[in-house]
Scaffold this motif. Structure first.
Motif, PDB file in Angstrom:
ATOM      1  N   GLU A   2       4.644  -1.072   9.164  1.00  0.00           N
ATOM      2  CA  GLU A   2       3.736  -1.437   7.714  1.00  0.00           C
ATOM      3  C   GLU A   2       2.339  -1.118   7.941  1.00  0.00           C
ATOM      4  N   ASP A   3       2.096  -1.814   9.067  1.00  0.00           N
ATOM      5  CA  ASP A   3       0.208  -1.647   8.570  1.00  0.00           C
ATOM      6  C   ASP A   3      -0.452  -0.016   8.658  1.00  0.00           C
ATOM      7  N   LYS A   4       0.618   1.043   9.363  1.00  0.00           N
ATOM      8  CA  LYS A   4       0.225   2.011   8.932  1.00  0.00           C
ATOM      9  C   LYS A   4       0.622   3.273   8.079  1.00  0.00           C
ATOM     10  N   ARG A   6      -4.890   6.819   3.655  1.00  0.00           N
ATOM     11  CA  ARG A   6      -5.131   8.463   4.182  1.00  0.00           C
ATOM     12  C   ARG A   6      -3.878   8.430   5.210  1.00  0.00           C
ATOM     13  N   ILE A   7      -3.542   7.712   5.899  1.00  0.00           N
ATOM     14  CA  ILE A   7      -2.387   8.072   6.555  1.00  0.00           C
ATOM     15  C   ILE A   7      -1.123   7.986   5.506  1.00  0.00           C
ATOM     16  N   SER A   8      -0.726   7.825   4.763  1.00  0.00           N
ATOM     17  CA  SER A   8       0.192   7.776   4.567  1.00  0.00           C
ATOM     18  C   SER A   8       0.280   9.078   3.356  1.00  0.00           C
ATOM     19  N   ASP A   9      -0.720   8.954   3.085  1.00  0.00           N
ATOM     20  CA  ASP A   9      -1.205  10.016   2.055  1.00  0.00           C
ATOM     21  C   ASP A   9      -0.774  11.756   2.587  1.00  0.00           C
ATOM     22  N   ILE A  10      -0.941  12.143   4.167  1.00  0.00           N
ATOM     23  CA  ILE A  10      -0.592  13.134   5.019  1.00  0.00           C
ATOM     24  C   ILE A  10       0.528  13.131   5.284  1.00  0.00           C
ATOM     25  N   LEU A  11       0.977  11.763   5.699  1.00  0.00           N
ATOM     26  CA  LEU A  11       2.492  12.463   5.974  1.00  0.00           C
ATOM     27  C   LEU A  11       2.932  12.658   4.532  1.00  0.00           C
ATOM     28  N   VAL A  12       3.026  11.701   3.266  1.00  0.00           N
ATOM     29  CA  VAL A  12       3.646  12.818   2.188  1.00  0.00           C
ATOM     30  C   VAL A  12       3.060  14.084   1.995  1.00  0.00           C
ATOM     31  N   SER A  13       2.141  14.436   2.415  1.00  0.00           N
ATOM     32  CA  SER A  13       2.039  15.926   2.555  1.00  0.00           C
ATOM     33  C   SER A  13       2.545  16.787   3.545  1.00  0.00           C
ATOM     34  N   VAL A  14       2.373  15.770   4.667  1.00  0.00           N
ATOM     35  CA  VAL A  14       3.122  16.982   5.718  1.00  0.00           C
ATOM     36  C   VAL A  14       4.340  17.051   5.671  1.00  0.00           C
ATOM     37  N   LEU A  15       5.118  15.364   5.521  1.00  0.00           N
ATOM     38  CA  LEU A  15       6.468  16.048   6.261  1.00  0.00           C
ATOM     39  C   LEU A  15       8.020  16.669   5.366  1.00  0.00           C
ATOM     40  N   PRO A  16       7.447  17.071   3.646  1.00  0.00           N
ATOM     41  CA  PRO A  16       8.379  18.113   2.999  1.00  0.00           C
ATOM     42  C   PRO A  16       7.859  19.244   3.117  1.00  0.00           C
TER      43      PRO A  16
END
Length: 360
Positions: free
Chosen positions: A81-83, A88-98
């Motif tokens: 949950e902290d990550k 910044r980290i969640s934005d990267i994941l939302v950009s990369v995973l899809p």
């Protein structure tokens, strides 16, 4: 008064003319010299003449389904949950995973599925349609285990778990097959996660259907766990009760992917599996690494759907990240491989045994 009557008549003529031309077609016939010969009045739309074809700009483009899919693996490095709260980290994941149609993720450190629910919601807020699957222990709501520490006494640790994220518009999952492999001697720190998938779009009998084994090998016990994985692979391929049922399909497209825990040549350590190949060779998969730790392995004789295209996704270069930012997300890099949407790598190939039973 005469002026008013004249105005009313003029309005009536105009309105009548507008109604006439809106609801009737007038066809004036002339001879070769241009002289008037006849007049034909018909209701609009009743003309015997065919409707003129639309111009190319008016035509809707035909639906052209993609011919390939991307299967990926990504160790999220103690994702919790902290990550996720780090924008910044969640934005990267939302950009990369899809960028991948299905991705096996490892090292989630949360006591339940909530962190995945929130991650998928953020991905779908961009217009995507992703879903996820986790093992039975996580479905029951907790992955917390109790251990002992001599100097302090009992304390709780949250063990890592793995998951699958996938695009629902492209991939469907048979949720009845989602299971974790339990070794009777409890030699896996993180139990391999297994599920049966099928590509959407092609006819069911022609669609690429495959089993994924999501692995997260403990680097401290890599030799032991890698030695067990060849047995897991065989069990999954053979449809043993240890793994996943497949309705008698005998699915031979089994893909072993994830974090293999060591930069050693894990392909050789799984040498008991004939035909096993690495899709990425010896390309490093960690920041500053020299050899792959993460990989996508398959039986090259059976999984002919693999197109030969694969890549280690360069997070730093592709997203222009600083080294500290990349490392705050993970020391691992995403790895992906490309596969045909069709069984056997081509349309018209019907899978032996018929399609698997799949459910959203």
């Amino acid at each position: 008064m005469p002026k008013l009557i004249l105005l009313v008549l003029l309005v009536a003529v105009v309105a009548g003319g507008g109604y006439f031309y809106a609801n009737y077609d007038v066809d004036i016939g002339r001879d070769d010299d241009g002289n008037f010969r006849s007049i034909k009045v018909s209701a609009a739309g009743d003309s015997d003449s065919p409707t003129p074809p639309k111009t190319p700009s008016e035509e809707q483009p035909p639906v052209s389904p993609r011919s390939t899919i991307r299967i990926a693996t990504f160790n999220l490095a103690a994702f919790n949950e902290d990550k996720l709260a780090n924008h910044r980290i969640s934005d990267i994941l939302v950009s990369v995973l899809p960028q991948f149609d299905i991705v096996a993720v490892q090292d989630i450190r949360a006591i339940n599925q909530g962190v995945l629910v929130q991650l998928v919601e953020r991905i779908n807020a961009t217009g995507a349609q992703y879903d996820y699957a986790v093992g039975p222990d996580v479905q029951r709501g907790t992955v917390m285990r109790h251990t002992n520490q001599d100097t302090v006494g009992p304390y709780e640790t949250i063990e890592p778990y793995s998951a699958f994220l996938f695009d629902k518009t492209i991939i469907e999952i048979d949720r009845s097959t989602v299971t974790s492999v339990k070794d009777t001697a409890d030699r896996f720190r993180c139990d391999p996660l297994i599920a049966l998938f099928r590509v959407r779009g092609p006819e069911a009998a022609e669609a690429f259907t495959f089993k994924l084994i999501n692995v997260h090998t403990d680097a401290r016990r890599a030799a032991v766990e890698l030695d067990l994985l060849d047995d897991v692979f065989r069990a999954v391929r053979n449809g043993d009760s240890l793994a996943v049922r497949d309705e008698g399909r005998n699915e031979d497209d089994v893909i072993l992917l994830g974090d293999f825990g060591t930069e050693a040549d894990h392909v050789k350590q799984l040498a008991g599996l004939p035909g096993l190949v690495s899709t990425i060779g010896l390309v490093p998969t960690t920041i500053g690494g020299m050899l792959p730790v993460d990989n996508i392995l398959l039986d090259g004789r059976a999984t002919t759907e693999f197109t030969g295209r694969s890549e280690v996704f360069d997070l730093i270069g592709e997203l222009d990240l600083s080294l500290p930012t990349a490392r705050a997300l993970s020391e691992h890099l995403p790895v992906w491989a490309e596969f045909s949407r069709y069984e056997g790598g081509q349309a018209g190939h019907v899978a032996a045994g018929g399609p698997a039973s799949t459910h959203q």
